[in-house]
Design a protein around this motif. Structure first.
Motif, PDB file in Angstrom:
ATOM      1  N   GLY A   3      86.697 135.092   9.804  1.00  0.00           N
ATOM      2  CA  GLY A   3      85.615 134.564  10.621  1.00  0.00           C
ATOM      3  C   GLY A   3      85.145 133.267  10.027  1.00  0.00           C
ATOM      4  N   PHE A   4      84.595 132.407  10.862  1.00  0.00           N
ATOM      5  CA  PHE A   4      84.088 131.147  10.333  1.00  0.00           C
ATOM      6  C   PHE A   4      82.783 130.790  11.016  1.00  0.00           C
ATOM      7  CE2 PHE A   4      87.129 129.807  13.692  1.00  0.00           C
ATOM      8  CZ  PHE A   4      86.275 129.074  14.519  1.00  0.00           C
ATOM      9  N   THR A   5      82.063 129.896  10.381  1.00  0.00           N
ATOM     10  CA  THR A   5      80.837 129.354  10.942  1.00  0.00           C
ATOM     11  C   THR A   5      80.605 127.994  10.308  1.00  0.00           C
ATOM     12  OG1 THR A   5      78.493 129.816  11.395  1.00  0.00           O
ATOM     13  CG2 THR A   5      79.311 130.413   9.205  1.00  0.00           C
ATOM     14  N   GLY A   6      79.763 127.194  10.942  1.00  0.00           N
ATOM     15  CA  GLY A   6      79.489 125.890  10.369  1.00  0.00           C
ATOM     16  C   GLY A   6      78.659 125.031  11.286  1.00  0.00           C
ATOM     17  N   PHE A   7      78.442 123.797  10.864  1.00  0.00           N
ATOM     18  CA  PHE A   7      77.636 122.882  11.676  1.00  0.00           C
ATOM     19  C   PHE A   7      77.927 121.441  11.285  1.00  0.00           C
ATOM     20  CE2 PHE A   7      75.107 124.384   8.093  1.00  0.00           C
ATOM     21  CZ  PHE A   7      74.563 123.229   7.541  1.00  0.00           C
ATOM     22  N   ILE A   8      77.661 120.559  12.227  1.00  0.00           N
ATOM     23  CA  ILE A   8      77.710 119.118  11.992  1.00  0.00           C
ATOM     24  C   ILE A   8      76.304 118.601  12.244  1.00  0.00           C
ATOM     25  CG2 ILE A   8      78.789 116.922  12.566  1.00  0.00           C
ATOM     26  CD1 ILE A   8      80.773 119.031  11.552  1.00  0.00           C
ATOM     27  N   GLY A   9      75.662 118.132  11.216  1.00  0.00           N
ATOM     28  CA  GLY A   9      74.281 117.667  11.353  1.00  0.00           C
ATOM     29  C   GLY A   9      73.589 117.730  10.008  1.00  0.00           C
ATOM     30  N   ASN A  10      72.574 116.924   9.822  1.00  0.00           N
ATOM     31  CA  ASN A  10      71.879 116.869   8.538  1.00  0.00           C
ATOM     32  C   ASN A  10      70.824 117.959   8.452  1.00  0.00           C
ATOM     33  OD1 ASN A  10      73.189 114.543   7.380  1.00  0.00           O
ATOM     34  ND2 ASN A  10      72.197 113.339   8.985  1.00  0.00           N
ATOM     35  N   THR A  11      70.922 118.717   7.384  1.00  0.00           N
ATOM     36  CA  THR A  11      70.004 119.829   7.149  1.00  0.00           C
ATOM     37  C   THR A  11      69.618 119.838   5.687  1.00  0.00           C
ATOM     38  OG1 THR A  11      71.128 121.140   8.844  1.00  0.00           O
ATOM     39  CG2 THR A  11      69.731 122.350   7.312  1.00  0.00           C
ATOM     40  N   GLY A  12      68.359 120.002   5.407  1.00  0.00           N
ATOM     41  CA  GLY A  12      67.958 120.149   4.024  1.00  0.00           C
ATOM     42  C   GLY A  12      68.519 121.441   3.445  1.00  0.00           C
ATOM     43  N   ASN A  13      68.957 121.392   2.208  1.00  0.00           N
ATOM     44  CA  ASN A  13      69.474 122.586   1.523  1.00  0.00           C
ATOM     45  C   ASN A  13      70.669 123.192   2.259  1.00  0.00           C
ATOM     46  OD1 ASN A  13      69.567 124.418  -0.532  1.00  0.00           O
ATOM     47  ND2 ASN A  13      68.022 125.790   0.332  1.00  0.00           N
ATOM     48  N   THR A  14      71.629 122.327   2.592  1.00  0.00           N
ATOM     49  CA  THR A  14      72.800 122.759   3.358  1.00  0.00           C
ATOM     50  C   THR A  14      73.564 123.913   2.707  1.00  0.00           C
ATOM     51  OG1 THR A  14      73.089 120.654   4.491  1.00  0.00           O
ATOM     52  CG2 THR A  14      75.052 122.008   4.211  1.00  0.00           C
ATOM     53  N   PRO A  15      73.842 123.910   1.403  1.00  0.00           N
ATOM     54  CA  PRO A  15      74.619 125.021   0.822  1.00  0.00           C
ATOM     55  C   PRO A  15      73.965 126.380   1.048  1.00  0.00           C
ATOM     56  CG  PRO A  15      74.537 123.178  -0.705  1.00  0.00           C
ATOM     57  CD  PRO A  15      73.587 122.846   0.400  1.00  0.00           C
ATOM     58  N   ALA A  16      72.660 126.456   0.890  1.00  0.00           N
ATOM     59  CA  ALA A  16      71.966 127.735   1.059  1.00  0.00           C
ATOM     60  C   ALA A  16      71.995 128.182   2.519  1.00  0.00           C
ATOM     61  CB  ALA A  16      70.521 127.612   0.578  1.00  0.00           C
ATOM     62  N   VAL A  17      71.809 127.228   3.430  1.00  0.00           N
ATOM     63  CA  VAL A  17      71.842 127.557   4.866  1.00  0.00           C
ATOM     64  C   VAL A  17      73.221 128.071   5.252  1.00  0.00           C
ATOM     65  CG1 VAL A  17      71.735 126.593   7.204  1.00  0.00           C
ATOM     66  CG2 VAL A  17      69.998 125.970   5.517  1.00  0.00           C
ATOM     67  N   LEU A  18      74.257 127.368   4.802  1.00  0.00           N
ATOM     68  CA  LEU A  18      75.623 127.773   5.142  1.00  0.00           C
ATOM     69  C   LEU A  18      75.936 129.158   4.578  1.00  0.00           C
ATOM     70  CD1 LEU A  18      78.248 126.925   6.544  1.00  0.00           C
ATOM     71  CD2 LEU A  18      78.988 125.919   4.367  1.00  0.00           C
ATOM     72  N   GLU A  19      75.483 129.431   3.379  1.00  0.00           N
ATOM     73  CA  GLU A  19      75.726 130.742   2.760  1.00  0.00           C
ATOM     74  C   GLU A  19      75.075 131.856   3.571  1.00  0.00           C
ATOM     75  OE1 GLU A  19      77.890 132.773   0.118  1.00  0.00           O
ATOM     76  OE2 GLU A  19      77.693 130.587   0.004  1.00  0.00           O
ATOM     77  N   GLN A  20      73.869 131.603   4.043  1.00  0.00           N
ATOM     78  CA  GLN A  20      73.185 132.605   4.884  1.00  0.00           C
ATOM     79  C   GLN A  20      73.936 132.828   6.190  1.00  0.00           C
ATOM     80  OE1 GLN A  20      68.961 131.634   5.398  1.00  0.00           O
ATOM     81  NE2 GLN A  20      68.960 130.734   3.355  1.00  0.00           N
ATOM     82  N   MET A  21      74.449 131.765   6.776  1.00  0.00           N
ATOM     83  CA  MET A  21      75.216 131.887   8.013  1.00  0.00           C
ATOM     84  C   MET A  21      76.483 132.706   7.781  1.00  0.00           C
ATOM     85  SD  MET A  21      74.759 127.964   9.413  1.00  0.00           S
ATOM     86  CE  MET A  21      75.637 128.171  10.973  1.00  0.00           C
ATOM     87  N   MET A  22      77.147 132.450   6.664  1.00  0.00           N
ATOM     88  CA  MET A  22      78.366 133.185   6.344  1.00  0.00           C
ATOM     89  C   MET A  22      78.092 134.661   6.072  1.00  0.00           C
ATOM     90  SD  MET A  22      79.978 130.234   3.906  1.00  0.00           S
ATOM     91  CE  MET A  22      81.190 131.289   3.121  1.00  0.00           C
TER      92      MET A  22
END
Length: 606
Positions: A3-22
């Motif tokens: 499975g995958f998830t992700g985004f294109i766009g500027n977000t503060g604290n991107t690594p933490a956000v991506l980890e939560q999404m995963m």
């Protein structure tokens, strides 16, 4: 399978956000994870190891790392593509099927998708051009969702992965409920989450400089050929056997789901796995275990089976609806959830029989009764006016006969499920939810593409685009991945479709049977009894469950909640329930469709 998830766009604290999404989709890939984060791009991957267990980690890069890939699925012709690409100078570092995508994109660009044989959803990020390219397989076996919100493009295998993103706006799509009540599945391209869309099957997508573009790269076409029946049957059997062999490629254990139907029986008979898996219910006429076990015994295969307990089924309903992402009321989702759970104890990959009905004409609705066939022989000048009058009649005996006999398929056929009549659905709903697109608006674009075809072809075409993608395949993916198991569907294959497209409609459906030529092909691998057995279709005894006081009370409490009044006329849905409970009517499917929406809504919005 992953499975995958992700985004294109500027977000503060991107690594933490991506980890939560995963974390929201860890069930799709419990074996490992990987991320790519650079400037505005964030790609997250969860892996279920199937091929090249040691080296198959993602994200995956091309030689100069100018492009990066995340991919869910299997490419069955990857060895041929790999050799072709090596011949053109590409350097491979793994033996995975994934790597042909990244080098294939380098070599062929967006035309790559037309070369692929398999099930897939993938994203490639071009680091130099700041461009995203994504695609979904030709039948829609693997899901792909996307949303543009607050200057960010979100994408992934499941909608739930979007929930932790700070730019995601969680809002119910009011237009989705009315069509759902008729179709039983989320039929619109915009999901039940407002602003979240499905990338349609056989489509690719590009995103660059904030601009989103979607293209169709393939469309199913039925082009019958005047061949002797025996030649058609031989070709079907050969291509099915070859596809099953291609779909068995794996570095982990492979099994097979087995019902009493010809489709899964054909797969099991050719595959000959060590184990087949079956579930059923103790209620009479609601179990396929005996037939599945008999075939397995004849093939010398162990059949692992389980009789399901209604209490366990009800306990898991909110989990099932959560895993589905959107409300879905096909009752067969419930046993499928437990079937995947059962199989996962022994294997990581299973083959199943989905898709044969749509390709080869297997549904009973494609057939017509002898009386209806005789009626259709009357001059159209008599039948058409009667069909037109019948369409506006209330639900009385003989109405469907006159409509089907007097009107073309596009005037009455909407697919394999029709729960509430459109008018009835609207009458149950509160004002904001009456809006949604009409049934005609939903089905017309597909019928327009095959307006010169016969009715059987029209019905198959519609089912290939709606029922197959958003009911059959959606539940197959979500329920298997809920238990970290990869489900493969060898009938939904590019080569098998090529053979199916040649079959004339009278060899798909005729006076002898549905799926006629296909059954003859299956008969080469199966005992006669199994090849000719009528479809049961994963029966679930919801009719009986709802008349059990314990479950009746549970549903009644749900229907009586204050939040239910936001959507439904509670007096009317409680009457549907009471009439069914008192055996004045069989409202089981209607009750279940309303109930599943409310279970889903509570899980995601309460």
């Amino acid at each position: 399978m992953c499975g995958f998830t992700g985004f294109i766009g500027n977000t503060g604290n991107t690594p933490a956000v991506l980890e939560q999404m995963m974390d929201r989709i860890i069930h799709r890939g419990p074996d490992s994870s990987g991320t790519f984060i650079e400037d505005e791009a964030a790609l997250g991957f969860r892996r279920l190891s199937i091929i090249d267990l040691e080296a198959g980690h993602q994200p995956l890069y091309n030689e100069d790392e100018s492009s990066v890939l995340i991919f869910n699925g299997e490419i069955y012709n990857f060895m041929q593509l790999r050799e072709e690409l090596i011949g053109k100078g590409h350097v491979f570092t793994t033996h995975t099927d994934s790597e042909v995508l990244i080098h294939g994109y380098e070599e062929y660009g967006e035309e790559l998708v037309k070369k692929l044989r398999g099930m897939f959803a993938f994203v490639i990020w071009d680091r130099k051009e700041k461009k995203l390219f994504a695609a979904r397989d030709m039948f829609g076996i693997k899901p792909f969702y996307y949303a543009q919100m607050n200057g960010t493009l979100l994408f992934g295998s499941e909608i739930k992965s979007f929930l932790p993103h700070p730019h995601f706006i969680k809002e119910l799509n009011e237009q989705a409920l009315k069509p759902y009540l008729t179709f039983q599945f989320p039929v619109l391209n915009e999901t039940f989450f407002k602003g979240v869309f499905k990338l349609p099957a056989a489509h690719s997508m590009t995103y660059q400089n904030g601009e989103l573009s979607i293209q169709r790269y393939w469309s199913p076409e039925f082009q019958p050929e005047a061949q002797p029946l025996e030649e058609l049957v031989e070709e079907i059997d050969q291509v099915v056997r070859e596809s099953i062999q291609a779909h068995r490629i794996s570095d982990v254990k492979v099994g097979s789901f087995l019902s009493s139907g010809v489709d899964s029986s054909y797969v099991a008979s050719v595959l000959r796995p060590n184990k087949t898996f079956t579930v059923g219910f103790s209620d009479q006429n609601f179990s396929e275990i005996d037939n599945a076990k008999a075939l397995s015994d004849e093939l010398g295969i162990e059949n692992v089976n389980e009789v399901l307990d209604p209490d366990a089924c009800f306990e898991k309903l909110d989990e099932i609806q959560y895993m589905m992402d959107e409300p879905h009321s096909n009752p067969s989702i419930v046993p499928l959830y437990f079937l995947a759970e059962l199989a996962r104890k022994d294997v990581t990959v299973v083959l199943s029989g989905e898709g044969a009905d749509e390709l080869f004409g297997g549904y009973a609705e494609y057939d017509t009764t002898p009386a209806l066939k005789k009626y259709k022989q009357l001059p159209a000048i008599f039948r058409k006016p009667l069909g037109s009058v019948a369409r506006i009649l209330p639900e009385v005996r003989g109405k469907n006969f006159m409509v089907k006999g007097g009107r073309p398929a596009e005037d009455w056929f909407i697919g394999q499920a029709k729960i509430f009549q459109e008018r009835e659905a609207a009458s149950l709903l509160k004002a904001p939810y009456k809006k949604g697109p009409s049934v005609k608006e939903i089905v017309r674009p597909y019928y327009d593409e095959v307006k010169h075809e016969d009715d059987i072809t029209k019905m198959q075409y519609l089912d290939l685009h709606l029922w197959l993608v958003d009911d059959i395949l959606l539940k197959a993916d979500k329920m298997s991945m809920a238990h970290s198991i990869e489900l493969r569907v060898p009938f939904l294959d590019r080569e098998v479709m090529g053979a199916a497209a040649k079959v004339p409609s009278n060899y798909r459906v005729n006076d002898i049977d549905t799926k006629y030529a296909f059954r003859l092909a299956a008969g080469r691998a199966l005992p006669e009894e199994s090849a000719n057995r009528k479809k049961i279709g994963f029966p679930v005894p919801i009719r009986h469950w709802i008349r059990d006081e314990k479950y009746y009370i549970q549903i009644r409490e749900t229907f009586s909640r204050p939040e239910t009044a936001e959507f439904f006329d509670q007096k009317e849905i409680l009457k549907l329930l009471q009439d069914h409970y008192e055996q004045k009517a069989n409202n089981a499917r209607k009750i279940w469709t309303v109930f599943m929406f409310l279970v889903w809504y509570k899980k995601y919005f309460s």
